[in-house]
Design a protein around this motif. Structure first.
Motif, PDB file in Angstrom:
ATOM      1  N   PHE A  71      62.906 -34.083  -3.578  1.00 51.05           N
ATOM      2  CA  PHE A  71      61.471 -34.223  -3.361  1.00 51.05           C
ATOM      3  C   PHE A  71      60.934 -35.233  -4.363  1.00 51.05           C
ATOM      4  N   TRP A  73      57.793 -35.908  -7.171  1.00 56.12           N
ATOM      5  CA  TRP A  73      56.674 -35.363  -7.943  1.00 56.12           C
ATOM      6  C   TRP A  73      55.443 -36.247  -7.778  1.00 56.12           C
ATOM      7  N   PRO A  74      54.229 -35.655  -7.732  1.00 62.28           N
ATOM      8  CA  PRO A  74      53.021 -36.471  -7.560  1.00 62.28           C
ATOM      9  C   PRO A  74      52.688 -37.329  -8.774  1.00 62.28           C
ATOM     10  N   LYS A 107      62.282 -38.378  -8.567  1.00 60.16           N
ATOM     11  CA  LYS A 107      62.795 -37.814  -7.310  1.00 60.16           C
ATOM     12  C   LYS A 107      64.097 -37.073  -7.616  1.00 60.16           C
ATOM     13  N   ASP A 165      56.198 -33.483  -2.951  1.00 57.09           N
ATOM     14  CA  ASP A 165      56.111 -33.877  -1.545  1.00 57.09           C
ATOM     15  C   ASP A 165      57.384 -34.628  -1.178  1.00 57.09           C
ATOM     16  N   ASN A 166      57.450 -35.094   0.063  1.00 53.88           N
ATOM     17  CA  ASN A 166      58.593 -35.881   0.559  1.00 53.88           C
ATOM     18  C   ASN A 166      59.912 -35.123   0.397  1.00 53.88           C
ATOM     19  N   SER A 177      58.890 -31.514   7.069  1.00 53.67           N
ATOM     20  CA  SER A 177      57.445 -31.698   7.142  1.00 53.67           C
ATOM     21  C   SER A 177      56.846 -31.816   5.748  1.00 53.67           C
ATOM     22  N   PRO A 178      55.586 -32.254   5.623  1.00 54.97           N
ATOM     23  CA  PRO A 178      54.883 -32.150   4.340  1.00 54.97           C
ATOM     24  C   PRO A 178      54.673 -30.667   4.005  1.00 54.97           C
ATOM     25  N   PRO A 179      54.533 -30.323   2.726  1.00 53.01           N
ATOM     26  CA  PRO A 179      54.275 -28.922   2.371  1.00 53.01           C
ATOM     27  C   PRO A 179      52.885 -28.488   2.826  1.00 53.01           C
ATOM     28  N   TRP A 202      53.710 -22.360  -0.838  1.00 56.08           N
ATOM     29  CA  TRP A 202      53.746 -23.538   0.032  1.00 56.08           C
ATOM     30  C   TRP A 202      55.045 -23.522   0.832  1.00 56.08           C
ATOM     31  N   VAL A 204      57.689 -25.692   3.693  1.00 53.70           N
ATOM     32  CA  VAL A 204      58.141 -26.931   4.323  1.00 53.70           C
ATOM     33  C   VAL A 204      59.125 -26.539   5.420  1.00 53.70           C
TER      34      VAL A 204
END
Length: 442
Positions: A71, A73-74, A107, A165-166, A177-179, A202, A204
């Motif tokens: 995934f 991180w934002p 990532k 995400d991702n 999918s997106p969370p 959350w 996914v």
């Protein structure tokens, strides 16, 4: 071709194309792998999370080398420590002094621990090497979980519990999918007398497409019967063609390369198959073996023609109009898959644990087989027009290439009136010849 024939062809072919390109499988319309991210506790600039991975597919499982959850991180979050899994790379943690995080990757790629992992690194439902079985085959191993402590960094003040995400599973064919936020999970404590709740949860969902997973099919089907000496082989070039780039194969008498993955290796090997006209790693053979007054018998043989891989917890899913009348299955497990609630024509076969649940790589022991006894339903049973053969077969969720209907074994003209009242054990010589041909390889 008339309009009616074209419409029939479109209706018949639609499920095949949908299952390959859109990730939708008519035999498992709700199947998916769900990733659940539970925020359990927060303190200062860190929070604890518990991550679950559930395989909700009916017949498609994750085998070795296992899932590789990744995934993004934002912001500049890090993983301080983990239980039950590990990141493949620590990354650049130079901004930290003293104790350094488990992973500073933007990532990260997370993998399950191996079964022999030290106790201090383990958590509940971990340490299967990334393998997820189907719920039908083993309800104890269809889920995995691990725990981690997330450092939220200095730029995430507005989001106290940043969620990545991702997401990807690291397994060919899956798209995630997106969370999305769901009702917080609840956890039982003290033998069910007390319940606690996650701060937030959350989810996914990841769905599978065979078309995205592999450029070519991975298995094929051959057919034979006691009433016809013809063996219908897998269609030519079902999975590849000899002489094409990348079509490695081993001829009889040649020494196959030693390519079986060592334990813990993270990449699946490229198939190296026994040379054949179909060039498939796996061949499934259906033989109509015998006819009695009230029953008939079929033999199912699965042959691993891949020198590079053992198939653990394999399974076969079959569509056949007579599966609703199965009387006995010898040496395999069987579970009906009646997804439409009307016609029970689909079922799942798999091996018996510690006996034949592993399909060994190509060689003398690289096959498993069973015999199936089925009742003759007088309203529908017939040997005519290829009725006794499967309509569709998949191996480990991968749809196999079937022979053309016009090539199916046919009843001799003198037996064209054969009906559900067929009797006798005749044509046993043909059966012996067919069996010898199957064993020697088509």
């Amino acid at each position: 071709m008339g309009l009616a024939s074209i419409l029939t062809l479109v209706v018949f072919a639609a499920p095949f194309f949908l299952s390959r390109s859109d990730g939708f499988d008519v035999l498992d319309p709700n199947g998916n792998i769900t990733i659940k991210w539970d925020v359990m506790a927060g303190y200062g600039d860190k929070y604890d999370a518990k991550v679950w991975i559930f395989n909700y597919q009916l017949f498609r499982h994750i085998e070795l080398p296992g899932w590789r959850l990744s995934f993004k991180w934002p912001e500049d979050e890090v993983i301080w420590n983990m239980q039950g899994a590990e990141a493949t790379l620590q990354g650049n943690c130079s901004r930290f002094t003293g104790f350094r995080p488990h992973s500073c990757e933007k990532k990260p790629v997370l993998i399950d621990l191996l079964p022999a992992a030290p106790f201090k690194l383990r958590s509940a439902n971990c340490c299967k090497g990334g393998v997820l079985s189907t719920h039908n085959q083993n309800p104890d191993t269809y889920g995995a979980s691990f725990e981690l402590t997330v450092g939220v960094g200095t730029t995430s003040d507005a989001v106290p519990f940043p969620i990545p995400d991702n997401f990807t599973l690291g397994v060919p064919g899956y798209t995630c999918s997106p969370p999305f936020n769901v009702t917080p999970s609840k956890y039982s404590e003290d033998s069910g007398r007390r319940w606690t709740q996650a701060i937030s949860t959350w989810e996914v969902t990841c769905v599978y497409s065979q078309f995205r997973a592999w450029p070519t099919p991975r298995c094929c089907v051959s057919l034979s019967s006691f009433y016809d000496s013809t063996i219908v082989p897998c269609p030519k070039c079902s999975c590849n063609c000899q002489g094409l780039p990348g079509a490695r194969c081993v001829n009889p008498g040649e020494t196959p390369p030693i390519l079986q993955l060592p334990h813990g290796t993270l990449q699946e090997p490229t198939p190296v198959v026994r040379c054949s006209q179909h060039m498939c790693p796996v061949r499934v053979h259906w033989h109509v073996k015998q006819s009695y007054r009230e029953y008939w018998r079929a033999k199912l043989t699965i042959t691993n023609m891949n020198f590079a891989k053992n198939y653990t917890q394999w399974n076969i899913v079959m569509q056949h109009p007579n599966l609703q009348n199965i009387t006995q299955v010898f040496s395999f497990n069987y579970h009906p898959l009646n997804q439409h609630g009307t016609i029970n024509d689909t079922g799942m076969f798999w091996g018996i644990q510690f006996y034949n649940d592993m399909l060994l790589q190509s060689g003398d022991y690289g096959n498993v087989q069973t015999e199936i006894l089925l009742n003759k339903d007088p309203k529908m049973f017939t040997f005519s027009e290829g009725w006794a053969f499967p309509r569709k077969i998949s191996f480990n969720g991968e749809q196999c290439v079937m022979p053309s209907l016009e090539d199916y074994p046919r009843l001799p003209k003198t037996s064209a009136t054969t009906t559900a009242a067929s009797t006798g054990d005749g044509l046993w010589i043909v059966t012996i010849l067919v069996t010898l041909a199957i064993v020697s390889g088509l």
